[in-house]
Design a protein around this motif. Structure first.
Motif, PDB file in Angstrom:
ATOM      1  N   UNK A 204       0.834  -1.198   0.000  1.00  0.00           N
ATOM      2  CA  UNK A 204       0.000   0.000   0.000  1.00  0.00           C
ATOM      3  C   UNK A 204       0.873   1.255   0.000  1.00  0.00           C
ATOM      4  N   UNK A 205       0.304   2.338  -0.473  1.00  0.00           N
ATOM      5  CA  UNK A 205       0.981   3.635  -0.519  1.00  0.00           C
ATOM      6  C   UNK A 205       0.556   4.457   0.689  1.00  0.00           C
ATOM      7  N   UNK A 206       1.518   4.919   1.467  1.00  0.00           N
ATOM      8  CA  UNK A 206       1.210   5.723   2.655  1.00  0.00           C
ATOM      9  C   UNK A 206       0.378   6.950   2.318  1.00  0.00           C
ATOM     10  N   UNK A 207       0.565   7.493   1.114  1.00  0.00           N
ATOM     11  CA  UNK A 207      -0.174   8.678   0.688  1.00  0.00           C
ATOM     12  C   UNK A 207      -1.137   8.349  -0.444  1.00  0.00           C
ATOM     13  N   UNK A 208      -1.751   7.179  -0.364  1.00  0.00           N
ATOM     14  CA  UNK A 208      -2.742   6.799  -1.364  1.00  0.00           C
ATOM     15  C   UNK A 208      -3.932   7.737  -1.351  1.00  0.00           C
ATOM     16  N   UNK A 209      -4.607   7.836  -2.491  1.00  0.00           N
ATOM     17  CA  UNK A 209      -5.718   8.777  -2.621  1.00  0.00           C
ATOM     18  C   UNK A 209      -6.795   8.539  -1.571  1.00  0.00           C
ATOM     19  N   UNK A 210      -7.064   7.281  -1.255  1.00  0.00           N
ATOM     20  CA  UNK A 210      -8.130   7.026  -0.282  1.00  0.00           C
ATOM     21  C   UNK A 210      -7.708   7.466   1.120  1.00  0.00           C
ATOM     22  N   UNK A 211      -6.423   7.329   1.436  1.00  0.00           N
ATOM     23  CA  UNK A 211      -5.959   7.792   2.741  1.00  0.00           C
ATOM     24  C   UNK A 211      -5.994   9.311   2.830  1.00  0.00           C
ATOM     25  N   UNK A 212      -5.708   9.983   1.713  1.00  0.00           N
ATOM     26  CA  UNK A 212      -5.782  11.451   1.694  1.00  0.00           C
ATOM     27  C   UNK A 212      -7.223  11.931   1.812  1.00  0.00           C
ATOM     28  N   UNK A 213      -8.180  11.037   1.600  1.00  0.00           N
ATOM     29  CA  UNK A 213      -9.591  11.376   1.780  1.00  0.00           C
ATOM     30  C   UNK A 213     -10.087  11.020   3.174  1.00  0.00           C
ATOM     31  N   UNK A 214      -9.177  10.503   4.021  1.00  0.00           N
ATOM     32  CA  UNK A 214      -9.563  10.172   5.390  1.00  0.00           C
ATOM     33  C   UNK A 214     -10.017   8.751   5.592  1.00  0.00           C
ATOM     34  N   UNK A 215      -9.885   7.907   4.574  1.00  0.00           N
ATOM     35  CA  UNK A 215     -10.286   6.512   4.738  1.00  0.00           C
ATOM     36  C   UNK A 215      -9.331   5.802   5.688  1.00  0.00           C
ATOM     37  N   UNK A 216      -9.802   4.747   6.382  1.00  0.00           N
ATOM     38  CA  UNK A 216      -8.958   4.062   7.363  1.00  0.00           C
ATOM     39  C   UNK A 216      -7.788   3.328   6.709  1.00  0.00           C
ATOM     40  N   UNK A 217      -6.637   3.346   7.407  1.00  0.00           N
ATOM     41  CA  UNK A 217      -5.457   2.631   6.958  1.00  0.00           C
ATOM     42  C   UNK A 217      -5.766   1.133   6.932  1.00  0.00           C
ATOM     43  N   UNK A 218      -5.373   0.445   5.867  1.00  0.00           N
ATOM     44  CA  UNK A 218      -5.796  -0.937   5.641  1.00  0.00           C
ATOM     45  C   UNK A 218      -5.449  -1.879   6.788  1.00  0.00           C
ATOM     46  N   UNK A 219      -4.314  -1.675   7.433  1.00  0.00           N
ATOM     47  CA  UNK A 219      -3.860  -2.610   8.460  1.00  0.00           C
ATOM     48  C   UNK A 219      -4.293  -2.203   9.862  1.00  0.00           C
ATOM     49  N   UNK A 220      -4.379  -0.886  10.100  1.00  0.00           N
ATOM     50  CA  UNK A 220      -4.650  -0.383  11.436  1.00  0.00           C
ATOM     51  C   UNK A 220      -6.109  -0.022  11.655  1.00  0.00           C
ATOM     52  N   UNK A 221      -6.840   0.225  10.561  1.00  0.00           N
ATOM     53  CA  UNK A 221      -8.251   0.570  10.689  1.00  0.00           C
ATOM     54  C   UNK A 221      -8.503   1.961  11.226  1.00  0.00           C
ATOM     55  N   UNK A 222      -7.478   2.821  11.224  1.00  0.00           N
ATOM     56  CA  UNK A 222      -7.624   4.192  11.713  1.00  0.00           C
ATOM     57  C   UNK A 222      -7.296   5.176  10.599  1.00  0.00           C
ATOM     58  N   UNK A 223      -7.971   6.311  10.607  1.00  0.00           N
ATOM     59  CA  UNK A 223      -7.728   7.338   9.600  1.00  0.00           C
ATOM     60  C   UNK A 223      -6.524   8.188   9.981  1.00  0.00           C
ATOM     61  N   UNK A 224      -5.805   8.645   8.970  1.00  0.00           N
ATOM     62  CA  UNK A 224      -4.745   9.644   9.072  1.00  0.00           C
ATOM     63  C   UNK A 224      -3.445   9.150   9.719  1.00  0.00           C
ATOM     64  N   UNK A 225      -3.411   7.949  10.286  1.00  0.00           N
ATOM     65  CA  UNK A 225      -2.182   7.494  10.953  1.00  0.00           C
ATOM     66  C   UNK A 225      -1.033   7.393   9.967  1.00  0.00           C
ATOM     67  N   UNK A 226      -1.291   6.861   8.772  1.00  0.00           N
ATOM     68  CA  UNK A 226      -0.242   6.770   7.770  1.00  0.00           C
ATOM     69  C   UNK A 226       0.117   8.119   7.195  1.00  0.00           C
ATOM     70  N   UNK A 227      -0.883   8.940   6.891  1.00  0.00           N
ATOM     71  CA  UNK A 227      -0.636  10.282   6.351  1.00  0.00           C
ATOM     72  C   UNK A 227       0.195  11.091   7.333  1.00  0.00           C
TER      73      UNK A 227
END
Length: 516
Positions: A204-227
């Motif tokens: 996965x990309x730490x700055x993937x488009x879905x993460x930049x939209x606030x979607x939960x991180x695939x492994x952690x299930x929390x928003x913005x942690x990777x961003x």
């Protein structure tokens, strides 16, 4: 019980003391495996499914779904193999697969004739991988910790890390940081590569488009942690971390390695399309990333926001290489070893995966530098090219118009006008085939999505229009809820009926403010 089946002793057996137990190779000194599991119930279902299957091939129709859970889909789906199908791999080479899981990709490699050493830390998953690869004498399953093995030098043509390096720190010894753990694993992999060998990474990309939209991180299930860069004190202390484009480039510079990237849509887990680095400028690419939009792989609820609208805007702005939800990366010692590895600008994987080998000619591709697509698996390089409209999917155009502030009256008129003209032009096809020009006009050509070539179309105009509207609302519902005041719009159900009423009433103006 010790198995007598030692037809395929692993290459790793030359540098490690391994013993075969029930078809799975293990280190003689190994006490236990890595504690990683989808749960006893899921694994029991997978065992039963594999035991009852008559066809275990990578594209077996028996594994094409439907699935009762995400774990079953991920470990069984023939779509998993699409991660590698877009690459020109060496013929019948030797492969080291690190983190084989339950063997979906392992089976594909074995079916293609590769000599495979598949390393899996979880004993239960290793047993499932062995079951999936039953009958393949060219595949060895090794249940062991990657860090506890010694790797023979210059022995493998390919080393695969598919969904593995994000866990590098979690299972690394010596308290290494995530970056240090990745570098250690890649260093050992390079030493095991043959002279012209390659490493393939999917992550996965730490700055993937879905993460930049606030979607939960695939492994952690929390928003913005990777961003946020996985700050200390967050859920990231679980030892899981992904990286962005610039971070990967820094790692490869430090290791003095060359690399090429490719992008799998919607992600590397279940790819339905492939776009190579630089291929996002090829004809039709914008339609592909306009359709295969972000997918949430967690049980966490999605925050309100127009994620699909934002994702498409980023990609259309040329940011696919930075903001794709996941990366595919091929790594080698020199640029020359990477030449010719990705002969296609893009590929749409249609009915081939899960429908048997006979239907794979429906996969669609465009060769690098070409202007027209052809069948991906066609044996005849002179096959007639396929006409491709130079527009965007009508669904994506509708979403853009809704987000621009149009009223319900104007929007229903737009939708009805497009649908009426489609009927008049004989374009009564599945909704994703309809295209709009840059000026918003309905195009006379359809996009030849291979997955919908043989879908039945409703014979009644109203039923067909209703199916198209349902498809659009399924695609755009969460975005519409974010950018439109649906209460003032009276809801999507009312909007649908309003559009259908406009289609039924011949006295309604059919121009809808657009030229055809």
């Amino acid at each position: 019980m010790h198995s007598e089946n030692t037809l395929c002793p692993p290459i790793l057996g030359t540098t490690n003391e391994l013993t075969c137990v029930d078809g799975v190779w293990r280190q003689a000194s190994q006490a236990s495996g890595i504690d990683y599991s989808d749960g006893q119930n899921e694994e029991s279902i997978l065992y039963e499914t594999l035991a009852q299957a008559k066809n275990l091939a990578w594209n077996s129709p028996e594994f094409a779904g439907p699935y009762c859970s995400w774990a079953q889909e991920y470990h069984l789906s023939p779509l998993r193999a699409n991660l590698l199908r877009g690459l020109r791999l060496p013929e019948a080479g030797c492969v080291l697969e690190v983190g084989a899981g339950c063997g979906a990709v392992t089976r594909f490699l074995g079916d293609q004739g590769f000599r495979v050493d598949a390393v899996e830390g979880s004993v239960k998953r290793a047993n499932l991988a062995r079951a999936r690869c039953t009958g393949l004498d060219n595949v060895s399953i090794i249940s062991a910790d990657f860090h506890g093995l010694q790797y023979p030098k210059e022995s493998y043509d390919l080393v695969l890390f598919i969904g593995v390096l994000e866990y590098a720190q979690r299972f690394a010894p010596d308290g290494l940081s995530s970056r240090e753990a990745v570098i250690r694993m890649l260093t050992r992999a390079v030493q095991a590569l043959s002279a012209d060998g390659k490493i393939i990474i999917a992550i996965e990309n730490r700055l993937g488009a879905k993460y930049l939209s606030g979607w939960p991180e695939d492994h952690l299930g929390t928003s913005w942690s990777g961003v946020a860069g996985y700050p200390a004190g967050s859920a990231a202390e679980a030892g899981i971390r992904t990286f962005d484009k610039s971070e990967w480039e820094g790692i490869f510079r430090e290791l003095q390695l060359k690399h090429r990237s490719f992008y799998l849509l919607p992600d590397y887990k279940l790819p339905k399309a492939f776009i190579r680095e630089g291929g996002d400028d090829a004809p039709g690419a914008n339609a592909i990333y306009g359709r295969y939009v972000s997918v949430n792989r967690t049980p966490a609820p999605l925050p309100s926001g127009p994620a699909r609208f934002q994702q498409n805007a980023l990609y259309r702005a040329g940011l696919l290489s930075s903001c794709a939800d996941s990366f595919g990366i091929v790594v080698a010692r020199s640029d020359e070893e990477l030449e010719g590895l990705m002969p296609h600008d893009w590929i749409i994987f249609g009915a081939g995966a899960g429908a048997g080998a006979g239907s794979m000619e429906k996969d669609l591709c465009i060769k690098s530098g070409a202007n027209s697509p052809t069948a991906f698996t066609s044996p005849n390089p002179n096959d007639r090219s396929i006409t491709l409209p130079q527009g965007e999917p009508l669904f994506q155009h509708w979403l853009k118009r809704a987000a621009s502030g149009t009223s319900q009256e104007e929007f229903s008129k737009l939708l009805a006008g497009h649908l009426r003209r489609a009927v008049q032009a004989g374009l009564r096809v599945p909704g994703w085939g309809l295209m709009a020009s840059e000026t918003g006009e309905l195009m006379s050509e359809i996009f030849p999505w291979p997955s919908e070539c043989d879908l039945p179309v409703a014979t009644d105009n109203r039923l067909w229009a209703a199916s198209v509207l349902d498809g659009f609302f399924e695609f755009a519902k969460t975005d519409l809820e974010s950018v439109v005041d649906l209460e003032s719009w009276e809801g999507l159900g009312v909007l649908k009926q309003q559009v259908l009423e406009r289609l039924r009433d011949p006295s309604v103006d059919s121009a809808s403010g657009e030229r055809n």
